[in-house]
Design a protein around this motif. Sequence first.
Motif, short mmCIF file in Angstrom:
data_model
loop_
_atom_site.label_atom_id
_atom_site.label_comp_id
_atom_site.label_asym_id
_atom_site.label_seq_id
_atom_site.Cartn_x
_atom_site.Cartn_y
_atom_site.Cartn_z
N LEU A 1 -6.88 -6.25 -5.36
CA LEU A 1 -5.99 -7.14 -4.59
C LEU A 1 -6.63 -8.47 -4.21
O LEU A 1 -5.96 -9.50 -4.21
N CYS B 1 0.82 -1.22 0.00
CA CYS B 1 0.00 0.00 0.00
C CYS B 1 0.86 1.27 0.00
O CYS B 1 0.48 2.27 -0.61
N LYS C 1 -13.18 -1.96 -0.77
CA LYS C 1 -12.27 -1.15 -1.61
C LYS C 1 -10.95 -1.90 -1.84
O LYS C 1 -10.43 -1.95 -2.95
N TYR D 1 -7.53 7.36 8.61
CA TYR D 1 -8.67 6.91 7.79
C TYR D 1 -9.86 6.41 8.63
O TYR D 1 -11.00 6.76 8.37
N LEU E 1 0.55 8.27 -5.58
CA LEU E 1 -0.41 8.00 -6.66
C LEU E 1 -1.83 7.96 -6.09
O LEU E 1 -2.78 8.41 -6.73
N SER F 1 -10.09 2.71 -11.62
CA SER F 1 -9.13 3.15 -10.61
C SER F 1 -7.73 2.67 -10.98
O SER F 1 -7.57 1.68 -11.68
N MET G 1 -5.85 1.68 -8.62
CA MET G 1 -5.51 0.77 -7.52
C MET G 1 -5.79 -0.68 -7.94
O MET G 1 -6.84 -0.98 -8.50
N CYS H 1 1.78 3.58 -2.94
CA CYS H 1 0.86 4.60 -3.46
C CYS H 1 0.23 5.49 -2.39
O CYS H 1 -0.37 6.51 -2.73
N HIS H 2 0.26 5.09 -1.14
CA HIS H 2 -0.46 5.82 -0.10
C HIS H 2 0.40 6.19 1.10
O HIS H 2 1.20 5.37 1.55
N LEU I 1 -3.95 8.21 3.49
CA LEU I 1 -4.93 7.47 4.30
C LEU I 1 -4.67 7.69 5.79
O LEU I 1 -5.16 6.92 6.63
N PHE J 1 -14.76 2.35 -7.54
CA PHE J 1 -14.42 3.43 -8.45
C PHE J 1 -13.85 2.82 -9.74
O PHE J 1 -12.65 2.55 -9.83
#
Length: 205
Positions: free
Chosen positions: A178, A122, A162, A145, A138, A173, A175, A125-126, A142, A170
């Motif tokens: 996974l 994770c 998600k 969160y 990207l 996306s 993402m 990108c986060h 979070l 979304f």
Amino acid sequence: MKKALIAAAMFVFAGPAYAQTAATPIDPAVLDAAVKAAWKELTPEMQKRVEQDETQKICSETRNNPSKAQFDAIVAREKATIQYPPDGKMLGDWEKGKKSAGDGFGWRMRDDMEKRQAGGNCYACHQMEPKEITYGTLGPSLVGYGKLRDFKEEAVKAAYEKIYNAHAVFPCSNMPRLGTNKFLSIDQIKDVTAFLMSPDSPVNK
Ligand code: HEC
């Protein structure tokens, strides 16, 4: 001065074909041929991964801008792939989730998947735990969160979904899906969900 500006503008608008604009899309056949040439001698399992599925095709064809009908179709199709924990409990062990969030092992060309499970990666990108300073941007930050969502049960379920399948929430996306693509198991998804959503997790401190 004005002339130079106009000339520069003309260059941009009459730009060469390598600029990937809506007016000059790359021919999908050319792209497929390039992918085939770049990825030789793949195992059948890896071969499946370089062929686009229906959702990816629509996202490519519409440049990640599906019509309302396509959007709804993607959500329905992707949502149908989500598997829930048999006991309905979506919060796992946040400490394991923390490890997984920073673990990039899995499905790279030389990763031996017999050895161990993939990580969630994770942090590529986060931002998550505020204290961790190495993270990609990207995806959105979070930090906090769970706290920002009052640790509500619906929010825990939404986070689980998600992570299991980002396109179900979304479409188109960036993402990865996974759970659906079997990068992470149900238990591993519960663990990263806990890292995001548990009041004890450093993400929420
Ligand atoms: C390749 C980059 C990438 C990776 C890896 C990735 N994400 Fe994401 N994620 C994104 C992007 C981009 C978005 C924003 C678009 C969207 O909502 O799908 C996002 C959105 C999210 C959201 C929704 C944020 C909101 O606005 O409510 C959550 C939650 C999330 N990611 C969790 C995770 C977790 C947990 C992992 C690791 C298991 C992970 N992501 C791995 C790119 C990534």
